[in-house]
Design a protein around this motif. Structure first.
Motif, PDB file in Angstrom:
ATOM      1  N   MET A  65     -44.257 -29.710  30.516  1.00  0.00           N
ATOM      2  CA  MET A  65     -44.516 -29.760  29.074  1.00  0.00           C
ATOM      3  C   MET A  65     -43.246 -29.712  28.234  1.00  0.00           C
ATOM      4  SD  MET A  65     -47.880 -27.321  28.764  1.00  0.00           S
ATOM      5  CE  MET A  65     -48.174 -27.743  27.034  1.00  0.00           C
ATOM      6  N   THR A  66     -42.127 -29.367  28.835  1.00  0.00           N
ATOM      7  CA  THR A  66     -40.876 -29.297  28.085  1.00  0.00           C
ATOM      8  C   THR A  66     -40.261 -30.696  27.943  1.00  0.00           C
ATOM      9  OG1 THR A  66     -39.729 -28.777  30.146  1.00  0.00           O
ATOM     10  CG2 THR A  66     -40.324 -26.934  28.720  1.00  0.00           C
ATOM     11  N   THR A  67     -39.352 -30.822  26.989  1.00  0.00           N
ATOM     12  CA  THR A  67     -38.718 -32.110  26.713  1.00  0.00           C
ATOM     13  C   THR A  67     -37.254 -32.092  27.130  1.00  0.00           C
ATOM     14  OG1 THR A  67     -37.980 -31.498  24.493  1.00  0.00           O
ATOM     15  CG2 THR A  67     -40.226 -32.366  24.707  1.00  0.00           C
ATOM     16  N   LEU A  68     -36.677 -33.299  27.223  1.00  0.00           N
ATOM     17  CA  LEU A  68     -35.256 -33.408  27.537  1.00  0.00           C
ATOM     18  C   LEU A  68     -34.407 -32.674  26.512  1.00  0.00           C
ATOM     19  CD1 LEU A  68     -32.733 -34.549  28.937  1.00  0.00           C
ATOM     20  CD2 LEU A  68     -33.123 -36.697  27.692  1.00  0.00           C
ATOM     21  N   THR A  69     -34.753 -32.787  25.244  1.00  0.00           N
ATOM     22  CA  THR A  69     -33.974 -32.124  24.197  1.00  0.00           C
ATOM     23  C   THR A  69     -34.000 -30.611  24.370  1.00  0.00           C
ATOM     24  OG1 THR A  69     -34.455 -33.906  22.639  1.00  0.00           O
ATOM     25  CG2 THR A  69     -33.705 -31.817  21.711  1.00  0.00           C
ATOM     26  N   GLU A  70     -35.197 -30.051  24.617  1.00  0.00           N
ATOM     27  CA  GLU A  70     -35.315 -28.600  24.770  1.00  0.00           C
ATOM     28  C   GLU A  70     -34.506 -28.086  25.949  1.00  0.00           C
ATOM     29  OE1 GLU A  70     -39.746 -27.465  23.126  1.00  0.00           O
ATOM     30  OE2 GLU A  70     -39.606 -28.552  25.021  1.00  0.00           O
ATOM     31  N   VAL A  71     -34.702 -28.682  27.113  1.00  0.00           N
ATOM     32  CA  VAL A  71     -34.043 -28.145  28.307  1.00  0.00           C
ATOM     33  C   VAL A  71     -32.567 -28.525  28.340  1.00  0.00           C
ATOM     34  CG1 VAL A  71     -36.205 -28.147  29.594  1.00  0.00           C
ATOM     35  CG2 VAL A  71     -34.674 -30.088  29.811  1.00  0.00           C
ATOM     36  N   GLY A  72     -32.225 -29.698  27.837  1.00  0.00           N
ATOM     37  CA  GLY A  72     -30.828 -30.101  27.835  1.00  0.00           C
ATOM     38  C   GLY A  72     -29.972 -29.208  26.961  1.00  0.00           C
ATOM     39  N   GLN A  73     -30.447 -28.912  25.761  1.00  0.00           N
ATOM     40  CA  GLN A  73     -29.683 -28.060  24.861  1.00  0.00           C
ATOM     41  C   GLN A  73     -29.543 -26.648  25.416  1.00  0.00           C
ATOM     42  OE1 GLN A  73     -27.963 -28.867  22.133  1.00  0.00           O
ATOM     43  NE2 GLN A  73     -28.535 -31.008  22.378  1.00  0.00           N
ATOM     44  N   ARG A  74     -30.623 -26.130  25.984  1.00  0.00           N
ATOM     45  CA  ARG A  74     -30.542 -24.771  26.538  1.00  0.00           C
ATOM     46  C   ARG A  74     -29.604 -24.736  27.745  1.00  0.00           C
ATOM     47  NH1 ARG A  74     -30.280 -19.807  24.879  1.00  0.00           N
ATOM     48  NH2 ARG A  74     -31.377 -18.266  26.155  1.00  0.00           N
ATOM     49  N   ALA A  75     -29.696 -25.725  28.604  1.00  0.00           N
ATOM     50  CA  ALA A  75     -28.808 -25.781  29.763  1.00  0.00           C
ATOM     51  C   ALA A  75     -27.352 -25.902  29.327  1.00  0.00           C
ATOM     52  CB  ALA A  75     -29.191 -26.951  30.661  1.00  0.00           C
ATOM     53  N   SER A  76     -27.101 -26.653  28.261  1.00  0.00           N
ATOM     54  CA  SER A  76     -25.736 -26.797  27.758  1.00  0.00           C
ATOM     55  C   SER A  76     -25.201 -25.478  27.222  1.00  0.00           C
ATOM     56  CB  SER A  76     -25.709 -27.862  26.653  1.00  0.00           C
ATOM     57  OG  SER A  76     -24.398 -28.039  26.166  1.00  0.00           O
ATOM     58  N   GLN A  77     -26.043 -24.727  26.522  1.00  0.00           N
ATOM     59  CA  GLN A  77     -25.628 -23.416  26.025  1.00  0.00           C
ATOM     60  C   GLN A  77     -25.245 -22.487  27.180  1.00  0.00           C
ATOM     61  OE1 GLN A  77     -29.155 -22.284  23.895  1.00  0.00           O
ATOM     62  NE2 GLN A  77     -28.596 -23.382  22.033  1.00  0.00           N
ATOM     63  N   ILE A  78     -25.986 -22.592  28.276  1.00  0.00           N
ATOM     64  CA  ILE A  78     -25.705 -21.762  29.448  1.00  0.00           C
ATOM     65  C   ILE A  78     -24.440 -22.225  30.147  1.00  0.00           C
ATOM     66  CG2 ILE A  78     -26.567 -21.208  31.766  1.00  0.00           C
ATOM     67  CD1 ILE A  78     -29.418 -21.187  30.493  1.00  0.00           C
ATOM     68  N   ALA A  79     -24.287 -23.543  30.290  1.00  0.00           N
ATOM     69  CA  ALA A  79     -23.155 -24.088  31.045  1.00  0.00           C
ATOM     70  C   ALA A  79     -21.818 -23.871  30.358  1.00  0.00           C
ATOM     71  CB  ALA A  79     -23.370 -25.584  31.279  1.00  0.00           C
ATOM     72  N   ARG A  80     -21.799 -23.895  29.029  1.00  0.00           N
ATOM     73  CA  ARG A  80     -20.520 -23.920  28.319  1.00  0.00           C
ATOM     74  C   ARG A  80     -19.803 -22.573  28.298  1.00  0.00           C
ATOM     75  NH1 ARG A  80     -22.672 -25.256  22.291  1.00  0.00           N
ATOM     76  NH2 ARG A  80     -23.746 -26.806  23.562  1.00  0.00           N
ATOM     77  N   VAL A  81     -20.503 -21.465  28.595  1.00  0.00           N
ATOM     78  CA  VAL A  81     -19.864 -20.149  28.490  1.00  0.00           C
ATOM     79  C   VAL A  81     -19.211 -19.699  29.791  1.00  0.00           C
ATOM     80  CG1 VAL A  81     -21.461 -19.400  26.684  1.00  0.00           C
ATOM     81  CG2 VAL A  81     -21.997 -18.887  29.089  1.00  0.00           C
ATOM     82  N   THR A  82     -19.322 -20.512  30.839  1.00  0.00           N
ATOM     83  CA  THR A  82     -18.781 -20.109  32.130  1.00  0.00           C
ATOM     84  C   THR A  82     -17.896 -21.212  32.697  1.00  0.00           C
ATOM     85  OG1 THR A  82     -19.372 -19.584  34.439  1.00  0.00           O
ATOM     86  CG2 THR A  82     -20.941 -20.904  33.195  1.00  0.00           C
ATOM     87  N   SER A  83     -16.915 -20.818  33.490  1.00  0.00           N
ATOM     88  CA  SER A  83     -16.066 -21.803  34.169  1.00  0.00           C
ATOM     89  C   SER A  83     -16.729 -22.346  35.427  1.00  0.00           C
ATOM     90  CB  SER A  83     -14.718 -21.169  34.528  1.00  0.00           C
ATOM     91  OG  SER A  83     -14.888 -20.127  35.469  1.00  0.00           O
ATOM     92  N   LEU A  84     -17.874 -21.806  35.790  1.00  0.00           N
ATOM     93  CA  LEU A  84     -18.596 -22.265  36.973  1.00  0.00           C
ATOM     94  C   LEU A  84     -19.372 -23.546  36.681  1.00  0.00           C
ATOM     95  CD1 LEU A  84     -20.144 -18.887  38.214  1.00  0.00           C
ATOM     96  CD2 LEU A  84     -18.030 -19.979  39.002  1.00  0.00           C
ATOM     97  N   PRO A  85     -19.597 -24.373  37.710  1.00  0.00           N
ATOM     98  CA  PRO A  85     -20.471 -25.533  37.514  1.00  0.00           C
ATOM     99  C   PRO A  85     -21.925 -25.072  37.383  1.00  0.00           C
ATOM    100  CG  PRO A  85     -19.859 -25.333  39.830  1.00  0.00           C
ATOM    101  CD  PRO A  85     -19.057 -24.297  39.081  1.00  0.00           C
ATOM    102  N   ALA A  86     -22.664 -25.752  36.512  1.00  0.00           N
ATOM    103  CA  ALA A  86     -24.088 -25.457  36.327  1.00  0.00           C
ATOM    104  C   ALA A  86     -24.900 -26.687  36.700  1.00  0.00           C
ATOM    105  CB  ALA A  86     -24.373 -25.058  34.884  1.00  0.00           C
ATOM    106  N   ILE A  87     -25.881 -26.498  37.558  1.00  0.00           N
ATOM    107  CA  ILE A  87     -26.812 -27.578  37.876  1.00  0.00           C
ATOM    108  C   ILE A  87     -28.173 -27.204  37.313  1.00  0.00           C
ATOM    109  CG2 ILE A  87     -25.558 -28.343  39.923  1.00  0.00           C
ATOM    110  CD1 ILE A  87     -27.614 -26.906  41.641  1.00  0.00           C
ATOM    111  N   MET A  88     -28.958 -28.205  36.962  1.00  0.00           N
ATOM    112  CA  MET A  88     -30.224 -27.915  36.294  1.00  0.00           C
ATOM    113  C   MET A  88     -31.371 -28.730  36.877  1.00  0.00           C
ATOM    114  SD  MET A  88     -30.279 -29.819  32.612  1.00  0.00           S
ATOM    115  CE  MET A  88     -32.069 -29.867  32.596  1.00  0.00           C
ATOM    116  N   ASP A  89     -32.543 -28.255  36.589  1.00  0.00           N
ATOM    117  CA  ASP A  89     -33.803 -28.866  36.985  1.00  0.00           C
ATOM    118  C   ASP A  89     -34.191 -29.887  35.918  1.00  0.00           C
ATOM    119  OD1 ASP A  89     -36.435 -29.439  37.592  1.00  0.00           O
ATOM    120  OD2 ASP A  89     -37.100 -27.349  37.661  1.00  0.00           O
ATOM    121  N   ALA A  90     -34.227 -31.160  36.297  1.00  0.00           N
ATOM    122  CA  ALA A  90     -34.615 -32.207  35.352  1.00  0.00           C
ATOM    123  C   ALA A  90     -36.040 -32.697  35.603  1.00  0.00           C
ATOM    124  CB  ALA A  90     -33.633 -33.372  35.420  1.00  0.00           C
TER     125      ALA A  90
END
Length: 297
Positions: A65-90
């Protein structure tokens, strides 16, 4: 401060190099940026952003039920605060073939290091539930090929997840995985394996990196890192663990406040203000702020 100085391109390159190290990489799930910061501080190799967790956080079931915009923006907020690579569920790619191509380009732009696409129909179901339905193998191959062609950074990690084990059986699941690799997948994520023999069968059949999902209360036993390394797996995710830990603590704490009328007895179970400021690197923000206003007229 604010955003990690490590660029998304560097993170993707670092992830590719780490996958070639022969060491099992541990990617706990982060339900918020601050959790991602703690994951890095604890010494893990990467961060995972779960689609189920993002659905849960919105008060929705994990059924696409979620959209690309919702999950993409949230994943970006999570990814940008760490030097680690972030992978996500698409999920299933947020649409058909053209939408899958857009998804990959958006996620690259948002700083994600990689994502996985699954071969369920939409609306989908949690991978560890029964009665899942799959798209035709050729349809999934078209999506994987479109995703691979859409990449502008060759190090963006394209992971193909197959849910076929519980629908078509182990052999058909392996056949699908081989087809997805031929279509351009960099890594395979076999979902809901039942035992060690099944994990091993995927390793014997495929030469690409493999992802293991160690989610609680599912169909797979919770293997140790040593066991997964011995099976030849390259990366393990703990997708919902941190959210489950947090929500149990929240429920228990609220129950205590309701019964006792105060949170006094809960203080020992809380993150202190001091520790919060350590996680956020609060002092460096203070120093930076003061350095901007140290002039005199």
């Amino acid at each position: 401060m604010i955003i990690s100085p490590v660029s998304p391109q560097e993170k993707r390159k670092n992830l590719r190099q780490a996958l070639n190290s022969g060491k099992l990489l541990q990617f706990p799930g982060a339900y918020s940026p601050m959790v991602a910061m703690v994951i890095e501080q604890q010494g893990f190799e990467g961060v995972y952003v779960s689609g189920a967790v993002m659905s849960n956080d919105l008060g929705l079931p994990d059924i696409g039920m979620t959209t690309l915009t919702e999950v993409g923006q949230r994943a970006s907020q999570i990814a940008r605060v760490t030097s680690l690579p972030a992978i996500m569920d698409a999920d299933t790619g947020f649409g058909e073939t053209m939408s899958v191509a857009r998804t990959i380009k958006e996620l690259e732009y948002l700083g994600i290091a990689g994502c996985h696409l699954e071969d369920q129909i939409n609306p989908k179901r949690c991978g560890h539930l029964d009665n899942k339905q799959l798209v035709d193998r050729d349809v999934m191959c078209q999506k994987v090929r479109a995703a691979s062609d859409a990449k502008t950074d060759e190090n963006f990690l394209l992971i193909a997840r197959t849910d076929a084990r519980g629908v078509e059986g182990l052999d058909k699941a392996i056949d699908r995985a081989k087809a997805y690799v031929d279509a351009g997948a960099d890594m395979i994520f076999p979902e809901a394996m039942k035992d060690e023999r099944e994990f091993e069968a995927f390793r014997e059949a495929l030469d690409v990196p493999l992802l293991a999902n160690m989610t609680e209360f599912g169909k797979s036993r919770l293997f140790t890192t040593t066991e997964l390394e011995n099976l030849g797996y390259n990366l393990v995710i703990y997708p919902v663990t941190t959210q489950r830990l947090a929500m149990k603590a929240v429920e228990d704490g609220l129950s205590t406040i309701r019964k006792e009328g105060t949170q006094e007895s809960l203080l020992d179970n809380m993150q202190t203000r001091k520790r919060l400021y350590e996680v956020l690197d609060y002092e460096n923000y203070n120093e930076y702020d003061q350095s901007l206003y140290n002039f005199t007229l």
